[in-house]
Write a protein that holds these residues in place. Structure first.
Motif, PDB file in Angstrom:
ATOM      1  N   ALA A 275       0.950  -1.460   0.266  1.00  0.00           N
ATOM      2  CA  ALA A 275       0.102  -0.051   0.036  1.00  0.00           C
ATOM      3  C   ALA A 275       0.781   1.610   0.078  1.00  0.00           C
ATOM      4  N   ILE A 276       0.559   2.135  -0.607  1.00  0.00           N
ATOM      5  CA  ILE A 276       0.325   3.563  -0.528  1.00  0.00           C
ATOM      6  C   ILE A 276       0.199   4.319   0.111  1.00  0.00           C
ATOM      7  N   LEU A 277       1.304   4.813   0.917  1.00  0.00           N
ATOM      8  CA  LEU A 277       0.290   6.209   1.973  1.00  0.00           C
ATOM      9  C   LEU A 277       1.315   7.307   3.048  1.00  0.00           C
ATOM     10  N   PRO A 278       0.318   7.884   2.890  1.00  0.00           N
ATOM     11  CA  PRO A 278       1.662   9.071   3.036  1.00  0.00           C
ATOM     12  C   PRO A 278       2.629   9.516   3.606  1.00  0.00           C
ATOM     13  N   ALA A 279       3.420  10.823   3.638  1.00  0.00           N
ATOM     14  CA  ALA A 279       4.923  10.741   4.480  1.00  0.00           C
ATOM     15  C   ALA A 279       4.458   9.985   5.639  1.00  0.00           C
ATOM     16  N   GLY A 280       5.581   9.395   6.229  1.00  0.00           N
ATOM     17  CA  GLY A 280       5.634   8.955   7.874  1.00  0.00           C
ATOM     18  C   GLY A 280       4.451   8.248   8.417  1.00  0.00           C
ATOM     19  N   GLU A 281       3.629   7.597   7.691  1.00  0.00           N
ATOM     20  CA  GLU A 281       2.379   6.414   7.741  1.00  0.00           C
ATOM     21  C   GLU A 281       2.938   4.600   7.435  1.00  0.00           C
ATOM     22  N   GLY A 282       3.895   4.839   6.914  1.00  0.00           N
ATOM     23  CA  GLY A 282       4.650   3.640   5.875  1.00  0.00           C
ATOM     24  C   GLY A 282       5.653   2.864   6.945  1.00  0.00           C
ATOM     25  N   GLU A 283       6.660   2.384   5.770  1.00  0.00           N
ATOM     26  CA  GLU A 283       8.048   1.571   6.700  1.00  0.00           C
ATOM     27  C   GLU A 283       9.447   1.892   5.815  1.00  0.00           C
TER      28      GLU A 283
ATOM     29  N   PRO B 178      16.496  18.480  -3.316  1.00  0.00           N
ATOM     30  CA  PRO B 178      14.648  19.109  -3.527  1.00  0.00           C
ATOM     31  C   PRO B 178      13.897  17.898  -3.138  1.00  0.00           C
ATOM     32  N   LEU B 179      13.175  18.273  -2.775  1.00  0.00           N
ATOM     33  CA  LEU B 179      11.817  16.745  -1.941  1.00  0.00           C
ATOM     34  C   LEU B 179      11.182  16.679  -2.956  1.00  0.00           C
ATOM     35  N   THR B 180      10.702  15.415  -3.451  1.00  0.00           N
ATOM     36  CA  THR B 180       9.449  15.934  -4.813  1.00  0.00           C
ATOM     37  C   THR B 180       8.277  15.476  -4.138  1.00  0.00           C
ATOM     38  N   LEU B 181       7.574  15.607  -4.151  1.00  0.00           N
ATOM     39  CA  LEU B 181       6.042  14.497  -3.760  1.00  0.00           C
ATOM     40  C   LEU B 181       5.292  13.611  -5.012  1.00  0.00           C
ATOM     41  N   GLU B 182       5.244  12.344  -4.873  1.00  0.00           N
ATOM     42  CA  GLU B 182       4.948  11.553  -5.911  1.00  0.00           C
ATOM     43  C   GLU B 182       3.793  10.709  -5.247  1.00  0.00           C
ATOM     44  N   PRO B 183       2.601  11.403  -4.288  1.00  0.00           N
ATOM     45  CA  PRO B 183       1.984  10.989  -3.977  1.00  0.00           C
ATOM     46  C   PRO B 183       1.625   9.203  -4.111  1.00  0.00           C
ATOM     47  N   HIS B 184       0.273   9.292  -5.602  1.00  0.00           N
ATOM     48  CA  HIS B 184      -0.064   7.871  -5.558  1.00  0.00           C
ATOM     49  C   HIS B 184      -0.596   7.227  -4.981  1.00  0.00           C
ATOM     50  N   LEU B 185      -1.500   8.621  -4.005  1.00  0.00           N
ATOM     51  CA  LEU B 185      -2.161   8.361  -3.065  1.00  0.00           C
ATOM     52  C   LEU B 185      -4.190   7.695  -3.293  1.00  0.00           C
ATOM     53  N   GLN B 186      -4.299   7.781  -5.118  1.00  0.00           N
ATOM     54  CA  GLN B 186      -5.954   7.262  -5.259  1.00  0.00           C
ATOM     55  C   GLN B 186      -5.169   6.357  -6.524  1.00  0.00           C
ATOM     56  N   ALA B 187      -4.491   6.546  -7.415  1.00  0.00           N
ATOM     57  CA  ALA B 187      -3.652   5.275  -8.084  1.00  0.00           C
ATOM     58  C   ALA B 187      -1.989   5.547  -8.337  1.00  0.00           C
TER      59      ALA B 187
ATOM     60  N   LEU C 242      -5.772  15.126  -1.918  1.00  0.00           N
ATOM     61  CA  LEU C 242      -4.477  14.045  -1.610  1.00  0.00           C
ATOM     62  C   LEU C 242      -3.357  14.441  -1.457  1.00  0.00           C
ATOM     63  N   MET C 243      -3.360  15.881  -2.315  1.00  0.00           N
ATOM     64  CA  MET C 243      -1.512  16.275  -2.794  1.00  0.00           C
ATOM     65  C   MET C 243      -1.415  17.267  -1.599  1.00  0.00           C
ATOM     66  N   GLU C 244      -2.530  17.703  -1.109  1.00  0.00           N
ATOM     67  CA  GLU C 244      -2.463  18.361   0.248  1.00  0.00           C
ATOM     68  C   GLU C 244      -2.394  17.533   0.933  1.00  0.00           C
ATOM     69  N   THR C 245      -3.522  16.597   1.281  1.00  0.00           N
ATOM     70  CA  THR C 245      -2.795  15.774   2.319  1.00  0.00           C
ATOM     71  C   THR C 245      -1.363  15.246   2.733  1.00  0.00           C
TER      72      THR C 245
END
Length: 279
Positions: A213-221, A239-248, A260-263
């Motif tokens: 499962a893909i999760l926001p930063a700090g919620e996984g392993e 750079p810290l580049t957000l690539e969240p993939h939280l919906q697909a 979900l990008m805001e999340t």
């Protein structure tokens, strides 16, 4: 913790929306200054016209956002000799896009190994990547190689050889936390400290291995907080580049939507605040 530790945030903006105006408006609202350009209106960055690229430049300028990298799909193919020539052609397109957008960084991959690849396969991949590195040196761009999915350099032992032989100012690493978790590895166990001299960019998404499962930063392993804390001590500040993939999540990209990008942004900022980091 060193005083004044600072990172710059960026995001693959097509995770917000296919539409460029919503991409840049959302980044501006979230105070994320960098945009990693992967697609606009469903068109891959390599296929954007000169007019399209000009439109990206103008929209970013108006919103106070800058293009941080060209998020190309170069080398995201199974290995074969025909593909090698095709991918060099794609890299040429990525370089032309980078020129028009005044960008140096181009995200790429390494090809996928065939089943039962022989011992000589590594040498073939290294020769493939060396050809592209030489192109980058000639053109003055920086290739950042992502450890994605099951492509060859997603495995730490392969990446270690890749950067050990080819690493340099024009050939660096884009490290993705979630990608390595999904393959059964961990950043601080398997990638650091050896990757540090080659590290250009961190791709921020978290994951659990089982269930996958893909999760926001700090919620996984993904050891994101632990790794960032260690990198701060080493005075790394890329750079810290957000690539969240939280919906697909798919082979050539992912999607989160503006909410979900805001999340994802807020999850990363919670970690940064805890570590005493400013942007």
């Amino acid at each position: 913790m060193p005083d004044g530790a600072k990172f710059t945030l960026s995001a693959f903006a097509d995770e917000i929306s296919p539409a460029l105006d919503q991409q840049v408006e959302t980044l501006k609202r979230l105070s994320v200054p960098g945009l990693d350009l992967r697609s606009v209106n469903g068109v891959n960055v390599l296929d954007l016209s000169v007019d399209d690229l000009y439109g990206v430049h103008e929209a970013c300028k108006e919103a106070g956002v800058y293009v941080q990298s060209i998020g190309s799909p170069v080398n995201k193919v199974p290995y074969d000799l025909v593909a090698q020539g095709n991918e060099l052609g794609k890299l040429e397109k990525a370089i032309r896009a980078a020129e028009r957008l005044l960008v140096q960084r181009i995200r790429i991959f390494t090809p996928e190994a065939p089943e039962n690849a022989g011992a000589d396969f590594e040498d073939k991949v290294l020769a493939w990547m060396l050809e592209q590195k030489r192109k980058a040196v000639d053109e003055g761009v920086v290739l950042i190689v992502e450890n994605d999915a099951r492509y060859w350099s997603a495995y730490p032992e392969n990446a270690k050889r890749l950067f050990g032989e080819l690493g340099g100012p024009n050939f660096r690493a884009a490290f993705d936390f979630a990608n390595t978790v999904l393959l059964g590895f961990r950043p601080m166990n398997d990638w650091f400290p050896w990757l540090l001299p080659h590290l250009d960019t961190l791709h921020i998404k978290d994951a659990t291995q089982s269930p996958a499962a893909i999760l926001p930063a700090g919620e996984g392993e993904g050891q994101i907080e632990e790794t960032l804390e260690w990198l701060i001590r080493q005075k790394w500040a890329g750079p810290l580049t957000l690539e969240p993939h939280l919906q697909a999540a798919g082979k050539f990209g992912g999607f989160s939507g503006p909410d979900l990008m805001e999340t994802a942004v807020e999850a990363l900022r919670r970690i940064l605040r805890k570590l005493g980091v400013t942007e």
